[in-house]
Design an enzyme around this catalytic site. Structure first.
Site, short mmCIF file in Angstrom:
data_model
loop_
_atom_site.label_atom_id
_atom_site.label_comp_id
_atom_site.label_asym_id
_atom_site.label_seq_id
_atom_site.Cartn_x
_atom_site.Cartn_y
_atom_site.Cartn_z
N GLU A 234 69.30 -17.52 49.16
CA GLU A 234 69.18 -18.05 47.60
C GLU A 234 67.70 -18.20 47.52
O GLU A 234 67.01 -18.08 48.56
CB GLU A 234 70.05 -19.29 47.47
CG GLU A 234 71.56 -18.98 47.47
CD GLU A 234 72.19 -20.44 46.97
OE1 GLU A 234 71.57 -21.16 46.92
OE2 GLU A 234 73.42 -20.20 47.15
N HIS B 39 68.11 -25.83 36.38
CA HIS B 39 68.67 -24.59 36.92
C HIS B 39 68.05 -23.22 36.11
O HIS B 39 68.46 -23.38 34.84
CB HIS B 39 69.98 -24.47 36.99
CG HIS B 39 70.57 -23.42 37.87
ND1 HIS B 39 70.39 -22.05 37.80
CD2 HIS B 39 71.08 -23.23 39.31
CE1 HIS B 39 71.06 -21.27 38.86
NE2 HIS B 39 71.15 -22.37 40.00
N ARG C 253 63.31 -22.72 42.51
CA ARG C 253 63.93 -23.15 41.26
C ARG C 253 62.93 -23.63 40.10
O ARG C 253 63.03 -23.39 38.79
CB ARG C 253 65.10 -24.16 41.34
CG ARG C 253 66.18 -23.60 41.92
CD ARG C 253 67.38 -24.35 42.02
NE ARG C 253 68.56 -23.98 42.76
CZ ARG C 253 69.56 -24.38 42.98
NH1 ARG C 253 69.75 -25.82 42.89
NH2 ARG C 253 70.69 -23.94 43.34
N HIS D 185 70.00 -29.64 35.74
CA HIS D 185 70.81 -29.41 36.95
C HIS D 185 70.97 -30.17 38.01
O HIS D 185 71.90 -30.71 38.55
CB HIS D 185 70.53 -28.01 37.66
CG HIS D 185 71.43 -27.46 38.48
ND1 HIS D 185 72.68 -27.05 38.44
CD2 HIS D 185 71.26 -27.11 39.97
CE1 HIS D 185 73.17 -26.72 39.57
NE2 HIS D 185 72.27 -26.74 40.52
N ARG E 275 64.24 -29.66 44.96
CA ARG E 275 65.35 -29.38 46.04
C ARG E 275 65.56 -27.81 46.36
O ARG E 275 65.60 -26.99 45.53
CB ARG E 275 66.70 -29.66 45.39
CG ARG E 275 67.86 -29.51 46.39
CD ARG E 275 69.15 -30.02 46.02
NE ARG E 275 69.54 -29.34 44.72
CZ ARG E 275 70.69 -28.54 44.54
NH1 ARG E 275 71.15 -27.88 45.66
NH2 ARG E 275 70.81 -28.01 43.54
#
Length: 521
Positions: A116, A241, A288, A349, A384
């Site tokens: 990811e 997100h 992100r 998110h 994060r």
């Protein structure tokens, strides 16, 4: 009055993992779990991507995972915490498997690891695109096998019980003695006295309205801890997100997992131009915060409401196998992933800050612990890294369990007063709650979103004060309802986000203030 050894507020991976561990270790101690929705309704349930764990030590390493986490956190991670969490990952995964959680395997029987945004290697363990749902299922199955756990669904925690309620003058050494809890089915408020209380109450996404979070994510635990005078930090770091399925009607947005971009999908504007390489050399696999800010920039330039995720060049058979839930959801919206681009937009998110805890999950209030998204552990820093959240919850639930397995202190029975609602009445003007909720959510989206400014933040705090005063007046004169308490909690959380945003004088990770933008850097 109910008495228990451990009161757990929340039924996601953080709360359930702790409850299972402490119940198995100490079968004579009792645990009460309260959760305001159905027992399986939590942010955990909607976690698609997976759990980031280093398993292949030939291709991957703990140091690589640590470094990826530090880079995403933009210099604000606690390196000792990052190392601890990353290195404990494999053992915590083994425990989940022992509790019969299932994860995808290759034809050779190895874990089918995903990659990811922000990760340098394939290390994300997953169960198709519904990993959180599978973990939640396994944990609840184990909870129901243990006789010393009582799970109270549709019970809403209103406030923590502290020295304030006992009229004690302990301002410098506050303790928690449990919580006042509303039984949503009969409207009665019960007092639960606990030797130890664990806040595992999840996130704050509903504060923004447009969110990937479920309707229950109203920041209740953080707001309760704030009112109890616990230390709260880093609330300005909201993770948006990048790719939520665009919903022109607003409300909850369906998450298009980061793993889809890891699988090879491209982000395009309506003209078909693939824009991410213009912003970061990692393109769609940037972290992100960068992808969200890049999309926000594209939308501001074009005036469009969304961009697109292009999966048409991918192997559709493999896509269906890896992302069956996403494929089916797109079909519901008449989007054929094989032929059509998916309209996407950033949505609120994840919260990287929250209740400050140490490595044992202890808050600044004695006998009050916290775990999961409602906490600020130092792992995430300013942003994060994808799929580190379930890992963090598992590790900290274990640490709290270890600490409390040694510390067997029992709080003596105290004269805790019942909830006092004398002079209040059943609220008749529910429209006031809904109006203030919509106003709050619009305020946060428009003034405290992905890109902020000091002017917008200053205006936001003034407008929030008006909402706060109206809500508090309504709260004092009304009998308790869940919707009223949730609104009150969201106002408290919004206050923390705005004030801590104003205190930050530089851009880091998920926090971007255009007044501190330097195009030279």
């Amino acid at each position: 009055m109910k008495e228990t050894n451990y009161l757990v507020i929340g039924s996601g991976v953080a709360g359930l993992t702790f409850a299972v561990k402490i119940a198995e270790k100490h079968p004579r101690r009792n645990i009460i779990i309260v959760t305001k929705g159905d027992e399986d309704e939590s942010n955990t349930k909607y976690a698609q991507g997976g759990i980031a764990v280093v398993l292949d030590l030939e291709e991957d390493s703990f140091q690589k995972h640590i470094q990826d986490t530090l880079i995403a956190g933009d210099g604000l991670c606690n390196e000792e915490v990052v190392e601890m969490v990353v290195k404990e990952g494999p053992q915590r995964l083994k425990e989940l498997i022992a509790w019969e959680a299932n994860f995808d395997l290759t034809s050779d029987g190895d874990f089918d690891l995903g990659k990811e945004g922000g990760h340098s290697e394939y290390r994300v363990v997953h169960h198709k695109d519904v990993t959180g749902y599978e973990v939640e299922r396994a944990l609840l199955q184990r909870v129901h096998q243990l006789q010393n756990i009582t799970l109270l669904s549709h019970h809403f925690a209103i406030d923590l019980i502290t020295d304030h309620h006992l009229k004690a003058n302990n301002k410098d050494n506050l303790s928690c003695y449990g919580a006042y809890v509303l039984n949503q089915k009969n409207g009665k408020i019960i007092t639960i006295q606990a030797d130890h209380t664990l806040l595992a109450s999840g996130g704050i996404g509903r504060v923004y309205g447009h969110t990937t979070n479920p309707a229950i994510a109203t920041g209740d635990g953080i707001a309760m801890a704030y009112r109890a005078k616990a230390l709260i930090k880093d609330m300005e770091f909201i993770q948006f997100h990048p790719t939520a399925l665009y919903n022109p009607e607003g409300g909850s947005y369906f998450l298009i997992s980061e793993a889809v971009r890891g699988f090879g999908a491209y982000l395009r504007n309506k003209e078909g131009y693939r824009f991410m390489p213009d912003y970061d050399q990692r393109a769609e696999l940037a972290s992100r915060d960068i992808v969200s800010q890049s999309i926000d920039s594209e939308l501001k330039k074009s005036g469009d409401t969304h961009v697109f995720l292009d999966c048409t060049h991918l192997d559709i058979t493999a896509f269906k196998k890896h992302f069956p839930n996403i494929y089916d959801k797109c079909l519901e919206y008449h989007i054929d992933v094989e032929k059509d681009w998916i309209p996407v937009v950033p949505a609120s998110h994840y919260l990287c800050g929250g209740i400050v805890v140490d490595r044992d999950g202890k808050t600044s209030i004695h006998n009050l612990f916290a775990c999961g998204e409602c906490t600020r552990t130092g792992l995430h820093g300013a942003n994060r890294l994808a799929s580190n959240s379930l890992l963090e919850a598992l590790v900290y639930a274990h640490n709290i369990f270890k600490y409390l397995s040694v510390d067997q202190q029992v709080v003596k029975s105290l004269p805790i007063p019942d909830w006092n609602d004398e002079g209040t009445s059943i609220p008749k003007e529910h429209i006031l709650i809904q109006h203030n909720l919509k106003e709050l959510q619009a305020l946060m989206r428009d003034y405290v979103g992905i890109v902020r400014s000091n002017k917008r933040l200053s205006k936001a705090i003034v407008r929030l004060d008006l909402i706060y005063n109206e809500v508090e007046e309504f709260y004092k004169e009304s009998k308790i309802t869940t919707t009223l308490c949730e609104l009150r909690n969201m106002v408290n959380v919004a206050h923390l986000i705005i004030t801590q945003s104003l205190e930050r004088k530089e851009n880091r990770g998920g926090y971007f203030n255009q007044d501190y933008y330097d195009p030279k850097n």
